[in-house]
Motif scaffolding. Structure first.
Motif, PDB file in Angstrom:
ATOM      1  N   ILE A   1       0.835  -1.201   0.000  1.00 22.31           N
ATOM      2  CA  ILE A   1       0.000   0.000   0.000  1.00 22.31           C
ATOM      3  C   ILE A   1       0.869   1.249   0.000  1.00 22.31           C
ATOM      4  O   ILE A   1       0.531   2.250  -0.641  1.00 22.31           O
ATOM      5  N   LEU A   2       2.014   1.208   0.652  1.00 18.81           N
ATOM      6  CA  LEU A   2       2.918   2.352   0.638  1.00 18.81           C
ATOM      7  C   LEU A   2       3.412   2.623  -0.783  1.00 18.81           C
ATOM      8  O   LEU A   2       3.462   3.768  -1.225  1.00 18.81           O
ATOM      9  N   THR A   3       3.739   1.589  -1.512  1.00 23.36           N
ATOM     10  CA  THR A   3       4.159   1.744  -2.906  1.00 23.36           C
ATOM     11  C   THR A   3       3.045   2.365  -3.732  1.00 23.36           C
ATOM     12  O   THR A   3       3.285   3.264  -4.537  1.00 23.36           O
ATOM     13  N   ALA A   4       1.816   1.908  -3.510  1.00 26.26           N
ATOM     14  CA  ALA A   4       0.674   2.460  -4.242  1.00 26.26           C
ATOM     15  C   ALA A   4       0.504   3.942  -3.936  1.00 26.26           C
ATOM     16  O   ALA A   4       0.276   4.750  -4.843  1.00 26.26           O
ATOM     17  N   PHE A   5       0.616   4.319  -2.675  1.00 27.81           N
ATOM     18  CA  PHE A   5       0.509   5.730  -2.304  1.00 27.81           C
ATOM     19  C   PHE A   5       1.618   6.545  -2.970  1.00 27.81           C
ATOM     20  O   PHE A   5       1.376   7.624  -3.489  1.00 27.81           O
ATOM     21  N   ARG A   6       2.813   6.028  -2.953  1.00 29.44           N
ATOM     22  CA  ARG A   6       3.951   6.762  -3.524  1.00 29.44           C
ATOM     23  C   ARG A   6       3.826   6.919  -5.037  1.00 29.44           C
ATOM     24  O   ARG A   6       4.425   7.812  -5.615  1.00 29.44           O
ATOM     25  N   ARG A   7       3.063   6.052  -5.652  1.00 34.84           N
ATOM     26  CA  ARG A   7       2.824   6.164  -7.099  1.00 34.84           C
ATOM     27  C   ARG A   7       1.639   7.058  -7.413  1.00 34.84           C
ATOM     28  O   ARG A   7       1.261   7.204  -8.564  1.00 34.84           O
ATOM     29  N   GLY A   8       1.019   7.644  -6.371  1.00 34.61           N
ATOM     30  CA  GLY A   8      -0.049   8.604  -6.583  1.00 34.61           C
ATOM     31  C   GLY A   8      -1.452   8.056  -6.485  1.00 34.61           C
ATOM     32  O   GLY A   8      -2.407   8.746  -6.821  1.00 34.61           O
ATOM     33  N   ALA A   9      -1.613   6.815  -6.014  1.00 30.74           N
ATOM     34  CA  ALA A   9      -2.950   6.243  -5.896  1.00 30.74           C
ATOM     35  C   ALA A   9      -3.749   6.946  -4.804  1.00 30.74           C
ATOM     36  O   ALA A   9      -3.192   7.381  -3.801  1.00 30.74           O
ATOM     37  N   THR A  10      -5.045   7.050  -5.026  1.00 27.30           N
ATOM     38  CA  THR A  10      -5.928   7.574  -3.991  1.00 27.30           C
ATOM     39  C   THR A  10      -6.029   6.538  -2.877  1.00 27.30           C
ATOM     40  O   THR A  10      -5.617   5.384  -3.050  1.00 27.30           O
ATOM     41  N   VAL A  11      -6.605   6.928  -1.749  1.00 34.26           N
ATOM     42  CA  VAL A  11      -6.757   6.001  -0.622  1.00 34.26           C
ATOM     43  C   VAL A  11      -7.563   4.784  -1.064  1.00 34.26           C
ATOM     44  O   VAL A  11      -7.183   3.641  -0.796  1.00 34.26           O
TER      45      VAL A  11
ATOM     46  N   CYS B   1       1.290  14.031  -8.010  1.00 36.74           N
ATOM     47  CA  CYS B   1       0.424  14.510  -9.090  1.00 36.74           C
ATOM     48  C   CYS B   1      -0.193  13.359  -9.890  1.00 36.74           C
ATOM     49  O   CYS B   1      -1.083  13.595 -10.710  1.00 36.74           O
ATOM     50  N   ALA B   2       0.276  12.155  -9.680  1.00 35.40           N
ATOM     51  CA  ALA B   2      -0.118  11.033 -10.523  1.00 35.40           C
ATOM     52  C   ALA B   2      -1.623  10.808 -10.592  1.00 35.40           C
ATOM     53  O   ALA B   2      -2.152  10.489 -11.637  1.00 35.40           O
ATOM     54  N   GLY B   3      -2.341  10.994  -9.512  1.00 39.91           N
ATOM     55  CA  GLY B   3      -3.772  10.752  -9.526  1.00 39.91           C
ATOM     56  C   GLY B   3      -4.602  11.986  -9.784  1.00 39.91           C
ATOM     57  O   GLY B   3      -5.821  11.919  -9.787  1.00 39.91           O
ATOM     58  N   CYS B   4      -3.973  13.113 -10.010  1.00 37.00           N
ATOM     59  CA  CYS B   4      -4.692  14.374 -10.151  1.00 37.00           C
ATOM     60  C   CYS B   4      -5.084  14.619 -11.602  1.00 37.00           C
ATOM     61  O   CYS B   4      -4.244  14.583 -12.500  1.00 37.00           O
ATOM     62  N   PHE B   5      -6.353  14.888 -11.809  1.00 36.92           N
ATOM     63  CA  PHE B   5      -6.801  15.133 -13.190  1.00 36.92           C
ATOM     64  C   PHE B   5      -6.408  16.517 -13.690  1.00 36.92           C
ATOM     65  O   PHE B   5      -6.534  16.811 -14.860  1.00 36.92           O
ATOM     66  N   PHE B   6      -5.901  17.402 -12.828  1.00 37.79           N
ATOM     67  CA  PHE B   6      -5.422  18.709 -13.252  1.00 37.79           C
ATOM     68  C   PHE B   6      -4.010  18.645 -13.810  1.00 37.79           C
ATOM     69  O   PHE B   6      -3.584  19.521 -14.552  1.00 37.79           O
ATOM     70  N   ALA B   7      -3.245  17.636 -13.429  1.00 37.89           N
ATOM     71  CA  ALA B   7      -1.865  17.528 -13.862  1.00 37.89           C
ATOM     72  C   ALA B   7      -1.804  17.114 -15.332  1.00 37.89           C
ATOM     73  O   ALA B   7      -2.470  16.169 -15.736  1.00 37.89           O
ATOM     74  N   PRO B   8      -1.029  17.824 -16.142  1.00 39.71           N
ATOM     75  CA  PRO B   8      -0.915  17.445 -17.564  1.00 39.71           C
ATOM     76  C   PRO B   8      -0.137  16.140 -17.701  1.00 39.71           C
ATOM     77  O   PRO B   8       0.691  15.809 -16.858  1.00 39.71           O
ATOM     78  N   LYS B   9      -0.436  15.431 -18.722  1.00 42.67           N
ATOM     79  CA  LYS B   9       0.292  14.188 -18.999  1.00 42.67           C
ATOM     80  C   LYS B   9       1.466  14.520 -19.900  1.00 42.67           C
ATOM     81  O   LYS B   9       1.300  14.981 -21.002  1.00 42.67           O
ATOM     82  N   ARG B  10       2.673  14.383 -19.381  1.00 44.00           N
ATOM     83  CA  ARG B  10       3.879  14.729 -20.148  1.00 44.00           C
ATOM     84  C   ARG B  10       4.644  13.481 -20.494  1.00 44.00           C
ATOM     85  O   ARG B  10       4.671  12.532 -19.855  1.00 44.00           O
TER      86      ARG B  10
END
Length: 78
Positions: A6-16, A69-78
């Protein structure tokens, strides 16, 4: 079958909720884990687009896209 940390998932930007599903844990346990890891300073919990994203790459093209920023829909995909 091995489950992801779960820590890895959080660090990759996953929501709770998503981190809990990835790790095979209930939402309640995932929330407790998020609170625990946040207190330890290992992660920063924010809902997508929430206030407090001080340098949002969605509004500032020169801002760095971080793992948070990974889970944020405001962040552009670069």
């Amino acid at each position: 079958m091995a489950r992801a940390s779960i820590l890895t998932a959080f660090r990759r930007g996953a929501t709770v909720e998503r981190a809990g599903r990835i790790a095979g844990l209930s939402r309640d346990v995932a929330e407790l884990a998020a609170e625990h890891y946040q207190r330890l300073g290992l992660i920063e919990v924010r809902e997508p687009g929430a206030p407090g994203c001080g340098s949002c790459p969605g509004t500032n093209p020169k801002a760095e896209i971080t793992p948070a920023c990974a889970g944020c829909f405001f962040a552009p995909k670069r």
